[in-house]
Structures are given as structure tokens and as C-alpha cells.
Motif scaffolding. Structure first.
Motif, PDB file in Angstrom:
ATOM      1  N   SER A 363     -22.952  92.451 -76.662  1.00  0.00           N
ATOM      2  CA  SER A 363     -23.668  91.238 -76.284  1.00  0.00           C
ATOM      3  C   SER A 363     -23.570  90.222 -77.412  1.00  0.00           C
ATOM      4  O   SER A 363     -23.297  90.579 -78.571  1.00  0.00           O
ATOM      5  CB  SER A 363     -25.139  91.549 -75.976  1.00  0.00           C
ATOM      6  OG  SER A 363     -25.778  92.126 -77.106  1.00  0.00           O
ATOM      7  N   LEU A 364     -23.794  88.962 -77.092  1.00  0.00           N
ATOM      8  CA  LEU A 364     -23.733  87.912 -78.105  1.00  0.00           C
ATOM      9  C   LEU A 364     -24.977  87.946 -78.981  1.00  0.00           C
ATOM     10  O   LEU A 364     -26.086  88.140 -78.494  1.00  0.00           O
ATOM     11  CB  LEU A 364     -23.616  86.531 -77.444  1.00  0.00           C
ATOM     12  CG  LEU A 364     -22.378  86.258 -76.586  1.00  0.00           C
ATOM     13  CD1 LEU A 364     -22.374  84.804 -76.130  1.00  0.00           C
ATOM     14  CD2 LEU A 364     -21.091  86.591 -77.332  1.00  0.00           C
ATOM     15  N   THR A 365     -24.778  87.751 -80.271  1.00  0.00           N
ATOM     16  CA  THR A 365     -25.906  87.576 -81.182  1.00  0.00           C
ATOM     17  C   THR A 365     -26.420  86.146 -81.040  1.00  0.00           C
ATOM     18  O   THR A 365     -25.824  85.315 -80.322  1.00  0.00           O
ATOM     19  CB  THR A 365     -25.459  87.803 -82.633  1.00  0.00           C
ATOM     20  OG1 THR A 365     -24.448  86.815 -82.945  1.00  0.00           O
ATOM     21  CG2 THR A 365     -24.875  89.195 -82.824  1.00  0.00           C
ATOM     22  N   GLY A 368     -23.707  84.029 -82.079  1.00  0.00           N
ATOM     23  CA  GLY A 368     -22.678  83.918 -81.059  1.00  0.00           C
ATOM     24  C   GLY A 368     -23.067  82.974 -79.940  1.00  0.00           C
ATOM     25  O   GLY A 368     -22.240  82.224 -79.419  1.00  0.00           O
ATOM     26  N   GLN A 369     -24.353  83.006 -79.564  1.00  0.00           N
ATOM     27  CA  GLN A 369     -24.830  82.120 -78.500  1.00  0.00           C
ATOM     28  C   GLN A 369     -24.788  80.654 -78.919  1.00  0.00           C
ATOM     29  O   GLN A 369     -24.645  79.768 -78.079  1.00  0.00           O
ATOM     30  CB  GLN A 369     -26.253  82.517 -78.107  1.00  0.00           C
ATOM     31  CG  GLN A 369     -26.334  83.872 -77.425  1.00  0.00           C
ATOM     32  CD  GLN A 369     -27.754  84.355 -77.243  1.00  0.00           C
ATOM     33  OE1 GLN A 369     -28.702  83.682 -77.631  1.00  0.00           O
ATOM     34  NE2 GLN A 369     -27.905  85.540 -76.673  1.00  0.00           N
ATOM     35  N   SER A 374     -14.983  80.212 -81.514  1.00  0.00           N
ATOM     36  CA  SER A 374     -14.808  81.573 -82.008  1.00  0.00           C
ATOM     37  C   SER A 374     -13.429  82.067 -81.619  1.00  0.00           C
ATOM     38  O   SER A 374     -12.859  81.616 -80.616  1.00  0.00           O
ATOM     39  CB  SER A 374     -15.874  82.498 -81.428  1.00  0.00           C
ATOM     40  OG  SER A 374     -15.776  82.518 -80.020  1.00  0.00           O
ATOM     41  N   LEU A 381     -14.839  89.540 -83.692  1.00  0.00           N
ATOM     42  CA  LEU A 381     -16.067  88.824 -83.327  1.00  0.00           C
ATOM     43  C   LEU A 381     -17.299  89.531 -83.875  1.00  0.00           C
ATOM     44  O   LEU A 381     -18.282  88.878 -84.247  1.00  0.00           O
ATOM     45  CB  LEU A 381     -16.143  88.698 -81.799  1.00  0.00           C
ATOM     46  CG  LEU A 381     -15.072  87.806 -81.161  1.00  0.00           C
ATOM     47  CD1 LEU A 381     -15.092  87.958 -79.650  1.00  0.00           C
ATOM     48  CD2 LEU A 381     -15.280  86.338 -81.556  1.00  0.00           C
ATOM     49  N   PHE A 386     -20.691  87.294 -84.368  1.00  0.00           N
ATOM     50  CA  PHE A 386     -20.905  86.670 -83.065  1.00  0.00           C
ATOM     51  C   PHE A 386     -21.322  87.686 -81.988  1.00  0.00           C
ATOM     52  O   PHE A 386     -21.945  87.308 -80.995  1.00  0.00           O
ATOM     53  CB  PHE A 386     -19.622  85.959 -82.596  1.00  0.00           C
ATOM     54  CG  PHE A 386     -19.259  84.756 -83.411  1.00  0.00           C
ATOM     55  CD1 PHE A 386     -20.209  83.812 -83.743  1.00  0.00           C
ATOM     56  CD2 PHE A 386     -17.950  84.580 -83.860  1.00  0.00           C
ATOM     57  CE1 PHE A 386     -19.867  82.691 -84.495  1.00  0.00           C
ATOM     58  CE2 PHE A 386     -17.603  83.467 -84.618  1.00  0.00           C
ATOM     59  CZ  PHE A 386     -18.569  82.533 -84.939  1.00  0.00           C
ATOM     60  N   VAL A 387     -20.937  88.929 -82.178  1.00  0.00           N
ATOM     61  CA  VAL A 387     -21.168  89.958 -81.164  1.00  0.00           C
ATOM     62  C   VAL A 387     -21.849  91.165 -81.810  1.00  0.00           C
ATOM     63  O   VAL A 387     -21.553  91.517 -82.955  1.00  0.00           O
ATOM     64  CB  VAL A 387     -19.837  90.386 -80.504  1.00  0.00           C
ATOM     65  CG1 VAL A 387     -20.030  91.602 -79.603  1.00  0.00           C
ATOM     66  CG2 VAL A 387     -19.251  89.224 -79.697  1.00  0.00           C
ATOM     67  N   CYS A 453     -18.765  89.018 -72.874  1.00  0.00           N
ATOM     68  CA  CYS A 453     -18.858  88.332 -74.169  1.00  0.00           C
ATOM     69  C   CYS A 453     -17.694  87.359 -74.356  1.00  0.00           C
ATOM     70  O   CYS A 453     -17.890  86.203 -74.775  1.00  0.00           O
ATOM     71  CB  CYS A 453     -18.853  89.346 -75.312  1.00  0.00           C
ATOM     72  SG  CYS A 453     -20.360  90.291 -75.498  1.00  0.00           S
ATOM     73  N   LEU A 457     -17.944  83.218 -74.713  1.00  0.00           N
ATOM     74  CA  LEU A 457     -17.462  82.512 -75.879  1.00  0.00           C
ATOM     75  C   LEU A 457     -16.332  81.524 -75.520  1.00  0.00           C
ATOM     76  O   LEU A 457     -16.238  80.435 -76.081  1.00  0.00           O
ATOM     77  CB  LEU A 457     -16.963  83.493 -76.931  1.00  0.00           C
ATOM     78  CG  LEU A 457     -18.091  84.311 -77.622  1.00  0.00           C
ATOM     79  CD1 LEU A 457     -17.499  85.452 -78.437  1.00  0.00           C
ATOM     80  CD2 LEU A 457     -18.949  83.404 -78.494  1.00  0.00           C
TER      81      LEU A 457
END
Length: 464
Positions: A363-365, A368-369, A374, A381, A386-387, A453, A457
Motif C-alpha cells: 500500500s502507499l505510505t 507515496g500518497q 515516482s 518504491l 513510497f510503498v 500501488c 502512482l
């Protein structure tokens, strides 16, 4: 599905709750066990706030208190095929094939359970369903007698069959029919204290194997345990005596770890319950039968084929050092051998992932969101922050552990040898369908999360 149809997940949830209420009434110690598990889970979440945070983030927290697995033992191919149709009405499908003859138990099995991620989070009720292997009974006369007895029984009510057929015909059930369906199917799992056989036949079956007697001698496949999920099985094991519950000597499965893998299980000793046998004169005679017990489980990460091969090798290695006795007399030696062998299995999530030993969801952090751009594959990632990744819960079973639970509840002399004879093709023919491959299932969940994900992105990149 028609607008007035109840979802399969709602039917499954209703059935799971009804089963739990019935079992609590039939086996009072189960209620005590539930209190203990609830206490340990609450204390574990308080002591491990990061665990609670990740369970909440992945929508796994709410399901834990609802989670149950049951176990039943069927006698005939017709019973298995009909059971598959009944479970399908609840959105439960056969996953995996288990040959327990390798561990001295004359059955082969599958696990009926939901398979979609949303369905699992809604209610992950599962039933480990075993089919008796009459072909493993050496005594030909006894084998024929057992088959004749099983052929005469009907474990499903007429209402259960009719409502299952209606669900198949109409693509589901409305609220009233769903409620009736739960009540009718519940009767299949209810305890009956009057045997289908006389005492002499019961003891012949019992001498062949206690589990054979349990399957053949009664009206139906009474639920023999209903298992809650704990977040700390070692603490449950330690506290059971405080609740006047005697635990089995050894927790089945892998040893205690920082990063739990697969499945660990323990139980309390099976109950000796009064039953009646009708003699040749039609008079009921008092007797007893031992089958039902309380079980608790702790679930860890689902392992890849590579991870499972390592697990199997280490388990086999530990059992070559010390083979656990059914009476628990060498429990400490076995636990020491297990810990020694499993020191070779990585015990941090990053290494387990990097070495391809377990399945994860991605999942995106927050970074990342919020990212404007990216690049790279999933590993890059993750390195860029980001992930993030979380372990996928193992939803299935371990045949050696299941056999160990059975044997510990069948008496100290229960260990019997059968020729290992896996026969998945025969089992699937009796079932009326193929069982799902658990590795493909987990790999699909993992890949879907990676794709989600990357899509998210790429959309952010495009928006820029």
C-alpha cells in the motif's frame, strides 16, 4: 443476485454466530475459553500499539474477535458433495488438499472458507472438513459394516436440502429463507448423544481407530471444535490453568517468533461425554464417547512455496531430533528442538520479503500518497519510502498440526500407522469439484496490491 437476496457473507456471519452460540451451550468450557482469548487479545493490543495500528490500517482488527474455524468429519462421498453445496450458499469454497494418513489419521480433508479479500475481512469463518478413508481400515468385514451404517444415515434435514437447491436455482436467498437456512443447517452440526450402533460395533470401530468410531457411530458430523483466534497463543497456553482448563502439552506448529508464520494451535483435552447405545433387544445402554475439545489458534503470515519448503524442512529436522509424544511426556525436549531448527528461518518482515519466503500486501505510505512523481519497481518504491508492506494472514491449515491436535485428544495410545496414500484426485471426484490452490490464491492477492500501488502512482505522475 436479486435485490432482496442476502449476501453470502451475511449468511456466513449469521451461521458462524449461531454455531458459536450452540457450541457454547453444548460445551460450557468453550465460553470460558472465549473469555480468556478476549482478555489476551485486549492485553496484547495494549502492549503492542504498532500491531494494533497495522491491524487497523489493513482492516484486519475487527475480524479477529469474529474469527472462528470449525472442524467436522464426514463419512461418505455423498455427504462431502452435499456439504460443498451447502457451504457455497455461505460463500465458502474448498481450499487445499490435506492427507492426514501420513500422520496416522485415516482421513483426507479440505478447508471450506471465503476466498475474496473483502469476504475474508467481513467474516473469515472456515470449516476444516475431513472425509473418512474407509479404504484404510484393514479389517474387510469391519470396513463393509461401516460403509453399510454410513449409507443409511442422512445428515441434512429436508429443509436444508430444499433451501440449498433454492439458492442454487435462484442465485441466492432472501432474508426469511436465509434465516431458515441457518437454522436447518445448524442441525447437521448439533451433538446427538444416541449412537447409531450398538456398543459392540462401537468398540470394534473404536479399536480400529477412535476417529473411525466418531464418524460412523452417530447421526451426524457434530462440530468437534470451534476455534477462536488469539494474538498471543503462548500467553493463552500459560493462562489456561488459571481458568481451570488443562492445555495440551505442546503448541502445534512453528515455535514462538517475533514474526509469526503460518499457524500455531493448542487445545484442551477432549470431553468424555455420556452416550447411549441400543442393544439387540432395543434397550438403550449407557456408555461414553470422547471427541469434542476446545482449540485456540494464532495465525501468522502465509508462506510462498519457497517459504513453505523451508518450513517443512525445518519441521522435519526438529522431529528427527525429538518426535513429540501424544501424552506430552517429551514436550520440553521437542520445544527445544523446534526452536533450534527454526533459528534458520528469518524472523523479521524485511528479510522474509526480500528472500521471497512470505506473501505481503502493498500500500502507499503517506509520502507515496503525496508524491508528485515516482519511478521504479516495487522494491525501489519501498526503498524510496513510497510503498509499505504488510504480511498476508495465512487462512489455511497444516496437516501435521491438525493430526497432532487429533492425536492429543484421542488418548495416549492413539498413534497408529497407516500407509501414506494421498489421493487428491479421488477426493475431488467425491467432492464434485477441484480444490483451490492456496499458493495461487495468496500470490493473486499480493499481485493485485502491487498493481494497485503502481496504478495509483502512475495516475499521480500523469496528473502532474
Amino acid at each position: 443476485m436479486k435485490p432482496d437476496h442476502v449476501s453470502t457473507s451475511d449468511i456466513r456471519s449469521a451461521f458462524s454466530a449461531a454455531m458459536s452460540a450452540m457450541y457454547r451451550e453444548e460445551v460450557p468450557a468453550y465460553g470460558t475459553l472465549m473469555e480468556l482469548v478476549a482478555r489476551v487479545n485486549d492485553e496484547t493490543l495494549i502492549a503492542q500499539p504498532k500491531l494494533k495500528e497495522r491491524l487497523e490500517a489493513t482492516d484486519y482488527l475487527d475480524r479477529i474477535s469474529e474469527e472462528r474455524h470449525g472442524a467436522i468429519r464426514l463419512g461418505t462421498a455423498a455427504e462431502l458433495a452435499m456439504m460443498a453445496r451447502v457451504f457455497a450458499v455461505m460463500g465458502m469454497y474448498p481450499v487445499g488438499y490435506y492427507d492426514l494418513s501420513t500422520a496416522g489419521v485415516p482421513v483426507h480433508s479440505t478447508a471450506f472458507r471465503p476466498i475474496g479479500d473483502a469476504e475474508l475481512k467481513r467474516n473469515p469463518f472456515r470449516v476444516f472438513t475431513s472425509l473418512l478413508r474407509l479404504d484404510l481400515i484393514a479389517d474387510e468385514d469391519l470396513r463393509k459394516a461401516a460403509a453399510d451404517i454410513l449409507a443409511k444415515r442422512q445428515i441434512f434435514t429436508e429443509g436444508a436440502v430444499a433451501l440449498t437447491e433454492k439458492a442454487e436455482r435462484e442465485g441466492g436467498l432472501n432474508k426469511d429463507d436465509a434465516q431458515r437456512f441457518v437454522g436447518e443447517v445448524l442441525e447437521t452440526f448439533r451433538w446427538h448423544d444416541e449412537a447409531n450402533v450398538d456398543a459392540g460395533m462401537y468398540h470394534r470401530l473404536h479399536d480400529a481407530h477412535r476417529l473411525i468410531a466418531d464418524v460412523v457411530s452417530f447421526k451426524g458430523p457434530h462440530i468437534n471444535h470451534l476455534t477462536p483466534r488469539t494474538l498471543d497463543i503462548d500467553q493463552v497456553q500459560a493462562l489456561m490453568p488459571d481458568y481451570d482448563i488443562a492445555p495440551k502439552a505442546v503448541v502445534e506448529g512453528p515455535p514462538t517468533r517475533n514474526c509469526p508464520i503460518l499457524l500455531r494451535q493448542t487445545s484442551f483435552k477432549a470431553l468424555e461425554e455420556p452416550v447411549s447405545f441400543r442393544n439387540a433387544d432395543g434397550v438403550w445402554e449407557a456408555g461414553s464417547h470422547t471427541a469434542r475439545f476446545g482449540e485456540i489458534e494464532q495465525r501468522g503470515i502465509a508462506l510462498t512455496p519457497k517459504g513453505r519448503a523451508l518450513y517443512d524442512r525445518l519441521l522435519d529436522q526438529s522431529r528427527k531430533i525429538v518426535r513429540p509424544a501424544a501424552d506430552g511426556s517429551n514436550a520440553r525436549d521437542y520445544e527445544a528442538a523446534l526452536a533450534q531448527s527454526f533459528a534458520k528461518f528469518p524472523d523479521d518482515w524485511a528479510t522474509i520479503r526480500a528472500e521471497g519466503l512470505g506473501y505481503f500486501t502493498y500500500s502507499l505510505t503517506a509520502k507515496g500518497q503525496a508524491a508528485a512523481t515516482s519511478h521504479g519497481d516495487i522494491d525501489a518504491l519501498i526503498d524510496q519510502g513510497f510503498v509499505q508492506f504488510d504480511p498476508i494472514v495465512y487462512e489455511d491449515f497444516l496437516p501435521v498440526s491438525a493430526a497432532g491436535i487429533f492425536q492429543s485428544n484421542l488418548g495416549d495410545g492413539a498413534q497408529q500407522d497407516f500407509v501414506a496414500s494421498p489421493n487428491q484426485q479421488r477426493f475431488e471426484a467425491d467432492l464434485g469439484m477441484k480444490v483451490l490452490n492456496e499458493f495461487d490464491h495468496y500470490a493473486g492477492i499480493e499481485q493485485a496490491s502491487i498493481d494497485a500501488c503502481l496504478r495509483a502512482l502512475s495516475k499521480q505522475d500523469a496528473a502532474e
